[in-house]
Design a protein around this motif. Structure first.
Motif: not given
Length: 562
Positions: A173-181, A194-199, A219-226
């Motif tokens: 998680v720390v050394r591979i997935l987090l930096p690349i994502s 998009i990347q926000n917490f809009a209602g 965008a952040s979830q899209e990155a790690i989902k792929e």
């Protein structure tokens, strides 16, 4: 530019990008899992969970760590969904029903990300980011950890120790997935995700009226989902949604993220066993199958007859015009030959043969290149089967990477390859058997399929193939939000994820205990192209013998009839 040429150029660009990062990423991951040093943030995590990262584990202890961590993940995610209505940032959404909460918890912990709900209409910000996105990271790291444990089984001798699960998990998680994502998320935002917490807000439509949309940390979830070959979309349309996948450039980036770690892990494998040529042999097998499936998919989707198909340039039903057939075919093959399950088009709308290709990709075991970790250990299991078959041909005890493949090892490998077909075919048959009469209280296939005949059968077969192989994609016509499908697909996902890991880790422990055998003139050279060909043939024959009857009733029958 013709659509066919555009598709071919996209494939070449993707291969070039993957080749560029293959060596540095593979070598980096080998160093990550071979180092004795711990980062400061990693030490904080070990202290918080009470783990000693320096303790070497035998396979039963390693397995207990995998199962205990995953069980806690299922329970936490289930409870988080059940109390969603009381959480801040819920966007007014109610708590998730018990059967759907179980299905979703099992799905994300099993690295499947099967979704029987509309993401933008069911999950609030806390569940999406604190529950689903977190599992996208840790479930992927679990898969890599198990693969690394098996590689250590080949690399080590006269010891049953496979490393430390907690150390492997945290480092992944720390050394591979987090930096690349993190880098990937920034690139996706630059592409228009998009990347926000809009209602929730209302958007006017061209045809009149309004439609409600909500924002999110997409965008952040899209990155790690792929990147983690997870696949769950923030929105129901998944990577076909413009907020998740805005344009052809982001589409290629997402396909790259899906494939990059599974392919690079073959380099990691070669480094850790002391022979990069062995890694190239596994890579060659993966690339041969992936390119072959991509070419077949493009051929069947570009092949067309009639005025409508001529105007569209191919079978465009269910595909986004901004991606076209080339970009859609690339994505469909990448997501089903890995355990990703993200989609930028509806696989149910593909031609009969096209839908069959996506299904067969999963039924291979998703090993070309497969999911993060799971693709590598699945391919290594197939390599063991291949050397066993070769040994039978010449009357010699099979060996692989200096380890004898004896009775215990081949039994464990055989159990591994039998698990998912048993789950897929058993659950499919059970769903069909319980569908009569149509008003059955089980609410199974008769009340859920969107098609009839061969296509309706394909919808059910695809669902259980996707669940048991931890893919997560679906034929769009199936209404899977029923008690029957939520429960049975949830069980298929858990059993399909963790039962194979039992046999993988037991096999790793058995191999690690062996004394290395020196190569002789009679040893099968498993780094040569001849072995790559044998391995490809073994994979296709085993899968064909297992699934061909079911495929003949579904996508093959539909394709031949069209």
């Amino acid at each position: 530019m013709s659509p066919v040429l555009a598709g071919a150029l996209q494939l070449l660009a993707l291969m070039a990008a993957l080749a560029l990062v293959y060596r540095p990423l593979g070598d980096y991951m080998a160093r990550v899992y071979s180092s004795d040093k711990h980062l400061r943030v990693e030490k904080w995590i070990y202290k918080a969970v009470g783990a000693n990262p320096n303790t070497q584990m035998r396979w039963p202890a390693y397995l207990r760590g995998v199962l205990a961590f995953s069980a806690v993940g299922v329970l936490f995610l289930y409870l988080l969904q059940r109390v969603q209505g009381s959480l801040p940032g819920s966007l007014g959404f109610q708590s998730i029903d018990p059967d759907q909460a179980f299905n979703t918890a099992a799905s994300f912990v099993a690295n499947t990300n099967w979704q029987s709900y509309y993401g933008e209409q069911a999950m609030g910000h806390v569940v999406q980011t604190g529950g689903l996105a977190v599992q996208n990271f840790v479930s992927a790291a679990v898969g890599i950890a198990v693969a690394v444990a098996l590689v250590r089984g080949f690399a080590r001798s006269r010891t049953g120790e496979l490393g430390n699960f907690w150390s492997d998990l945290v480092r992944g998680v720390v050394r591979i997935l987090l930096p690349i994502s993190l880098v990937a998320a920034v690139l996706l935002v630059a592409c228009g995700a998009i990347q926000n917490f809009a209602g929730i807000h209302e958007v006017g439509q061209f045809t009149g009226g309004v439609q409600e949309w909500n924002g999110g940390a997409v965008a952040s979830q899209e990155a790690i989902k792929e990147l983690g070959t997870n696949g769950g979309g923030y929105f129901n349309a998944n990577s076909a949604h413009p907020f998740e996948n805005p344009n052809p450039l982001s589409n290629l980036l997402e396909i790259f993220l899906i494939l990059v770690i599974p392919f690079a892990l073959t380099r990691t494998f070669g480094r850790m066993v002391g022979s990069v040529k062995q890694g190239y042999a596994i890579l060659g097998t993966m690339v041969f199958i992936w390119v072959g499936f991509t070419a077949l998919m493009m051929w069947t989707e570009f092949a067309h007859s009639g005025p409508a198909f001529d105007i569209a340039g191919g079978a465009m039903e269910g595909k986004e015009t901004r991606f076209g057939i080339g970009g859609s075919s690339l994505f469909a093959v990448a997501t089903t030959l890995t355990s990703t399950g993200a989609v930028n088009s509806f696989h149910s709308s593909y031609t009969g043969f096209g839908g069959g290709i996506t299904m067969l990709g999963m039924q291979l075991g998703e090993i070309a290149p497969g999911g993060v970790g799971s693709g590598l250990y699945g391919m290594l299991i197939m390599a063991i089967i291949a050397v066993f078959i070769a040994g039978l041909m010449v009357g010699r005890t099979p060996e692989y990477l200096g380890k004898k493949i004896g009775t215990r090892e081949i039994k464990l490998a055989a159990c591994y390859i039998l698990i998912t077909p048993t789950l897929v075919l058993s659950f499919t048959g059970l769903a069909l058997a319980l569908s009569t009469p149509p008003d059955s209280i089980t609410n199974t296939a008769a009340n859920a399929v969107g098609g009839s005949g061969a296509h309706g059968f394909s919808e059910i077969l695809y669902a259980y193939t996707s669940g048991a192989n931890n893919n997560g994609s679906a034929f769009a016509g199936l209404n899977a939000d029923t008690q029957w499908f939520n429960t049975t697909i949830g069980l298929a996902m858990l059993l399909g994820r963790f039962l194979p890991m039992v046999f993988v880790l037991a096999l790793a422990g058995s191999l690690a205990e062996q004394k290395p055998i020196p190569a002789t003139s009679g040893t099968l050279r498993t780094e040569k192209p001849l072995f790559t060909g044998l391995l490809v043939g073994t994979i296709l024959i085993i899968t064909g013998l297992t699934y061909f009857p079911a495929l003949a009733l579904g996508p093959l029958a539909e394709g031949l009839a069209s």
